[in-house]
Design a protein around this motif. Structure first.
Motif, PDB file in Angstrom:
ATOM      1  N   PHE A   3       0.817  -1.208   0.000  1.00 12.07           N
ATOM      2  CA  PHE A   3       0.000   0.000   0.000  1.00 12.07           C
ATOM      3  C   PHE A   3       0.857   1.268   0.000  1.00 12.07           C
ATOM      4  N   ALA A   4       2.096   1.165  -0.499  1.00 13.04           N
ATOM      5  CA  ALA A   4       2.987   2.333  -0.528  1.00 13.04           C
ATOM      6  C   ALA A   4       2.395   3.476  -1.337  1.00 13.04           C
ATOM      7  N   SER A   5       1.617   3.147  -2.362  1.00 12.65           N
ATOM      8  CA  SER A   5       1.016   4.193  -3.195  1.00 12.65           C
ATOM      9  C   SER A   5       0.016   5.039  -2.427  1.00 12.65           C
ATOM     10  N   ASN A   6      -0.484   4.524  -1.284  1.00  7.48           N
ATOM     11  CA  ASN A   6      -1.451   5.276  -0.485  1.00  7.48           C
ATOM     12  C   ASN A   6      -0.853   6.524   0.141  1.00  7.48           C
ATOM     13  N   LEU A   7       0.484   6.598   0.211  1.00  3.32           N
ATOM     14  CA  LEU A   7       1.112   7.782   0.790  1.00  3.32           C
ATOM     15  C   LEU A   7       0.655   9.035   0.052  1.00  3.32           C
ATOM     16  N   ASP A   8       0.546   8.930  -1.272  1.00  2.00           N
ATOM     17  CA  ASP A   8       0.110  10.074  -2.085  1.00  2.00           C
ATOM     18  C   ASP A   8      -1.375  10.363  -1.914  1.00  2.00           C
ATOM     19  N   VAL A   9      -2.118   9.397  -1.399  1.00  2.00           N
ATOM     20  CA  VAL A   9      -3.561   9.560  -1.210  1.00  2.00           C
ATOM     21  C   VAL A   9      -3.861  10.194   0.142  1.00  2.00           C
ATOM     22  N   ILE A  10      -3.160   9.737   1.184  1.00  2.00           N
ATOM     23  CA  ILE A  10      -3.495  10.166   2.545  1.00  2.00           C
ATOM     24  C   ILE A  10      -2.720  11.395   3.006  1.00  2.00           C
ATOM     25  N   ARG A  11      -1.692  11.798   2.253  1.00  2.00           N
ATOM     26  CA  ARG A  11      -0.894  12.979   2.601  1.00  2.00           C
ATOM     27  C   ARG A  11      -0.966  14.015   1.494  1.00  2.00           C
TER      28      ARG A  11
END
Length: 535
Positions: A436-444
């Protein structure tokens, strides 16, 4: 993430490198066995077969260091050659946090670096190796009448370094804060082999520059390798376990809101489990209490203060229809706090979707969890969770999946779906790892993400420490698992999962696991039937 000078480095574990590693830690602590390397290629979660195609997840060598100095020499060697280092504790997480992405060196921090150095009753702290389990320090502190403020639910096997690296939410966190709030000091080996201390062993870290304790907590092992940990501890006093049975899970919303808004009532732990959770425990042949939906409140401290807290909790639960349960049930559930997903003993895989939402939306999100099972056609496991602080609720709705079916990985669509729903209630998914590393761009926001990636580049210019995690999920083919790419993939998975037939994992495995025999033997209680009918 940029990697300065990447083309100049071989990044290969050669026979010469193996010899150097043996010189550092001894030949017996360097392992190149094919079987052992495969065992170290994944963490707790069942690894989709596709992961072996996307990532170079089998390490070239497993190394078991004994000291920070040995870790420093290994890091220095990797820095000069560009070889990836993946630090690993007990790997009780399920997002690929300790899964290699670029082969290289797997550092087993729990094999030799697992000692408790001492409990300081005067300065109220405990110091231990990062590979030490939480259970070890809990027992050491308990012998001195002390309490570790916050621990993961996987404390019997989870290591200090592993859970601190995730910045975890855990048991006791409501009263004493999460993983990072309880750190006094960390000894950390940086990518070039430099050994630093992030704080102080016996006093607080206030007014001493940047808070390096918090920098490494939540970094998921991408900025350095934690070797020792010093934690705050607290007088234990007594523990008191309270439990309340509700007809509907959602009925707990009122008591939760009143507890978090009370100025002085502050339980050690607040948790819940729904009727499906207990039903599936029985399906797995495990003992489960005779309740519908159980609200659990754990108090800690002086008996006189706990009497006041207990009366308040009794009153607010009774106002919402909660029925106080026996002390035996409460004690049983406290002892089971580390085994939320033991129902997988029924013979199928179970995976949680871990998300947080604003406490004010707790009741609404209960509805979202049940709706999610229906919309995504899941085989529901149950809805469990905890209140992590006065504003934050952590939900862990889990589901069953068949790891042997080729379409089993489509079940992960539920995690994406629930993460999307959590954002509607001021929340988000928890943890990043590889998957889920791509979620960093989603949640931040974009600025904070850029800052994090710049910090990673500055502190690890050759991208040797846990590459491919948290700030940049990258496949072995050099493809970045970007927000846009993963956004398309998650929407595709959600769409496909909605089109597939409804999961019926238990029925499809009847012959293999003899669930029919279990069903004949178990006696469903009327209260569970009532619980089903009222959701």
């Amino acid at each position: 993430m940029k990697s300065n000078g990447e083309n100049k480095l071989s990044r290969k574990v050669t026979p010469e490198i193996i010899v150097k590693l043996e010189e550092i830690v001894g030949k017996d602590n360097v392992n190149t066995s094919n079987m052992d390397r495969i065992l170290y290629s994944h963490d707790l979660a069942p690894l989709p077969k596709e992961a072996g195609v996307a990532f170079n997840n089998v390490p070239d060598v497993v190394v078991r260091p004994s000291t920070a100095e040995q870790v420093s020499k290994i890091a220095s060697l990797a820095f000069k050659t560009g070889i990836a280092i993946t630090p690993r504790g007990a790997s009780t997480w399920g997002l690929g946090g300790s899964m290699p992405t670029s082969a290289g060196i797997l550092l087993d921090m729990s094999a030799k670096m697992n000692k408790v150095y001492g409990v300081d009753k005067v300065n109220m702290c405990v110091k231990a190796d990062a590979g030490c389990t939480w259970n070890q320090i809990l027992e050491a502190c308990d012998r001195e009448g002390l309490l570790v403020g916050s621990t993961p639910s996987s404390f019997p096997s989870a290591t200090l370094g592993g859970w601190i690296s995730t910045g975890g939410i855990g048991i006791g966190g409501y009263k004493y804060g999460g993983a990072r709030e309880n750190i006094l000091n960390l000894e950390v080996v940086l990518s070039d082999g430099t050994i630093i201390n992030t704080g102080y062993d016996t006093v607080g870290n206030n007014m001493s520059g940047y808070n390096l304790n918090q920098l490494f907590s939540g970094a998921e092992g991408t900025l350095g390798i934690i070797t020792t940990v010093t934690l705050r501890v607290y007088p234990k006093g007594e523990l008191r376990f309270l439990g309340y049975d509700f007809d509907k899970l959602k009925d707990m919303a009122g008591p939760i809101q009143k507890i978090v808004n009370h100025p002085s009532v502050k339980p050690l732990h607040i948790a819940w489990s729904d009727y499906m959770h207990f039903e599936n425990q029985r399906k797995a042949g495990l003992h489960a209490p005779d309740v519908c939906n159980l609200f659990l409140v754990t108090l800690q401290g002086d008996p006189a203060f706990m009497d006041i807290e207990e009366k308040f909790v009794d009153d607010v639960c009774a106002e919402s229809g909660g029925r106080k349960v026996s002390a035996d049930i409460c004690k049983h559930e406290w002892e089971e706090r580390s085994y939320e997903y033991r129902c997988r003993k029924a013979g199928v895989g179970s995976i949680p979707a871990e998300v947080i939402v604003e406490v004010q939306h707790w009741g609404e999100f209960v509805d979202e969890c049940y709706k999610g099972y229906e919309v995504m056609k899941m085989e529901p496991g149950g809805i469990v969770g905890m209140i992590s602080d006065r504003s934050t609720a952590m939900f862990m709705p889990y589901y069953f999946k068949d790891d042997e079916q080729i379409l089993g990985m489509m079940s992960f669509a539920y995690n994406f779906y629930m993460g999307d729903r959590a954002m509607k209630y001021g929340g988000r998914s928890l943890g990043l790892g590889v998957f889920f590393a791509s979620n960093l761009d989603v949640i931040r926001d974009a600025g904070s993400v850029e800052l994090m990636r710049n910090i990673k580049t500055l502190m690890d210019p050759h991208d040797t420490i846990n590459p491919g995690h948290l700030v940049c999920g990258k496949t072995r083919f050099g493809i970045n698992l970007s927000k846009n790419l993963m956004g398309v993939m998650s929407k595709l998975m959600i769409g496909i999962k909605k089109l597939l037939p409804k999961d019926n994992i238990f029925e499809s495995n009847l012959d293999r696991f003899h669930y029919d025999e279990l069903e004949e033997k178990k006696e469903k209680s009327l209260i569970v039937e009532y619980g089903k009918g009222t959701q």
